[in-house]
Scaffold this active site. Structure first.
Site, PDB file in Angstrom:
ATOM      1  N   HIS A 170     -31.019  90.318 -12.411  1.00  0.00           N
ATOM      2  CA  HIS A 170     -29.673  90.060 -12.911  1.00  0.00           C
ATOM      3  C   HIS A 170     -29.616  88.654 -13.482  1.00  0.00           C
ATOM      4  O   HIS A 170     -30.236  87.736 -12.963  1.00  0.00           O
ATOM      5  CB  HIS A 170     -28.665  90.176 -11.764  1.00  0.00           C
ATOM      6  N   GLU A 327     -16.158  99.878 -18.350  1.00  0.00           N
ATOM      7  CA  GLU A 327     -17.553 100.284 -18.524  1.00  0.00           C
ATOM      8  C   GLU A 327     -18.484  99.077 -18.555  1.00  0.00           C
ATOM      9  O   GLU A 327     -19.616  99.139 -18.070  1.00  0.00           O
ATOM     10  CB  GLU A 327     -17.725 101.126 -19.791  1.00  0.00           C
TER      11      GLU A 327
END
Length: 365
Positions: A170, A327
């Site tokens: 990440h 999203e």
């Protein structure tokens, strides 16, 4: 009896009508406090900052250029390894700003990999301001009056590989500005970091990953790596589990203690080293054989990933509180995860070693 039934029916209709009106008002209030709706476009504009207002030499425009270039280079590197392209969604907003989401799903190497860029102009509720800054003390006794005008630009990515011997990774790099609010002068700050979440401990991989970012930090401030490594271990603590999400990296936030030009250079160097820190590890392990039990362990660790992101992550909280694109906000979620009841790895196993490293952070370089 008929009159009683009719009376009850009328009362029920009135109650239902009142409830529906309340719901409509509630929805209206929610929409009124959200940032502007997205207008989807086939091709993203060259810049998402406000033309004629935020000039090319402004920090807003320059930071956007950094993250747009990084999105291109990182997606190209990931696609080259995976053999599958990213799907792109792009949008703008009437008052300025917009975003570009790129997602690679059901790939050959990655089950799901996303790299998002967003530029946002809006106002946020005070609780989102607190989530964004993470500095409750600064905002103490400032009340909840009004909304806080802000600008935010950032790049965010999570990559979940198929093979349990390939780590999840990440990164997030961002720049914020706020205007004066409740007596607090306008603020600016940088934040970000890159961290790694393997399912198995491979010391040489961790030395490579952490070594890459120590070198980045050392180029800008010899004190950065130790400070940001420790901050990363503290930030990614899953408090209700007493363990970290992964094996660390660097993390920093509210960084405005020096010339913004210097912090921009550091942030640029950090995001531009994502590929160097991560991709060699993927290439090394993407064809490793694995057992169903090892895949199951990966799913359990992904469950921990989900727990942290939905309960503690400041970026997720900020996005949800400001009405961001769902999203994009939840792009970090893996396609699959698992929660086995009271699962405990066998003592002395590789899985137990990973759990120990998550509970007791190690210094890799």
């Amino acid at each position: 009896m008929a009159l009683q039934a009719s009376t009850r029916s009328l009362q029920q209709r009135r109650a239902f009508s009142s409830a529906q009106t309340s719901k409509r008002v509630s929805v209206t209030k929610v929409r009124a406090t959200a940032i502007e709706a997205e207008n989807y476009v086939k091709q993203a504009p060259q810049s998402l900052v406000r033309p004629g207002i935020d000039t090319e030499d402004s920090m807003r425009a320059r930071f956007e250029k950094v993250i747009r270039n990084a999105q291109d280079s990182i997606c190209n590197a990931i696609s080259e390894i995976d053999g599958k392209p990213f799907h792109q969604d792009a949008w703008t907003r009437p008052g300025g700003g917009g975003g570009i989401s790129r997602v690679l799903q059901d790939g050959n190497v990655w089950e799901k990999a996303g790299v998002n860029v967003s530029v946002v102009y809006g106002t946020m509720p005070p609780e989102a301001y607190r989530a964004a800054t993470g500095n409750a003390e600064k905002l103490k006794n400032k009340g909840d009056g009004g909304r806080v005008p802000f600008f935010a630009a950032g790049i965010s990515s999570v990559m979940h590989p198929r093979n349990p011997h390939c780590p999840t990774m990440h990164f997030n790099y961002r720049y914020f500005e706020t205007e004066e609010w409740n007596g607090i002068p306008g603020q600016w700050w940088f934040g970000g970091g890159t961290d790694i979440t393997p399912s198995y401990v491979v010391p040489e991989d961790m030395k490579h990953f952490h070594g890459t970012y120590k070198a980045v930090c050392d180029r800008h401030d010899p004190a950065y790596y130790e400070k940001f490594r420790t901050w990363c271990d503290e930030y990614f603590l899953i408090k209700h589990r007493g363990e970290r999400r992964g094996l660390g990296g660097i993390f920093f936030d509210d960084l405005n203690d020096r010339n913004p030009e210097d912090i921009l250079k550091f942030s640029t160097d950090a995001v531009n080293n994502v590929v160097e820190a991560y991709c060699p590890i993927i290439k090394k392990h993407m064809n490793d054989p694995y057992t169903p039990e090892e895949k199951e362990w990966q799913q359990i660790r992904r469950g921990r990933y989900v727990e942290f992101n939905l309960v503690y992550d400041r970026g997720t909280t900020f996005g949800l509180k400001t009405g961001g694109r769902i999203e994009s906000i939840l792009m970090s979620m893996p396609q699959t995860a698992s929660w086995l009841y009271d699962h405990q790895p066998k003592a002395g196993s590789p899985e137990a070693e990973l759990l120990d490293a998550c509970r007791n952070p190690r210094v890799w370089v």
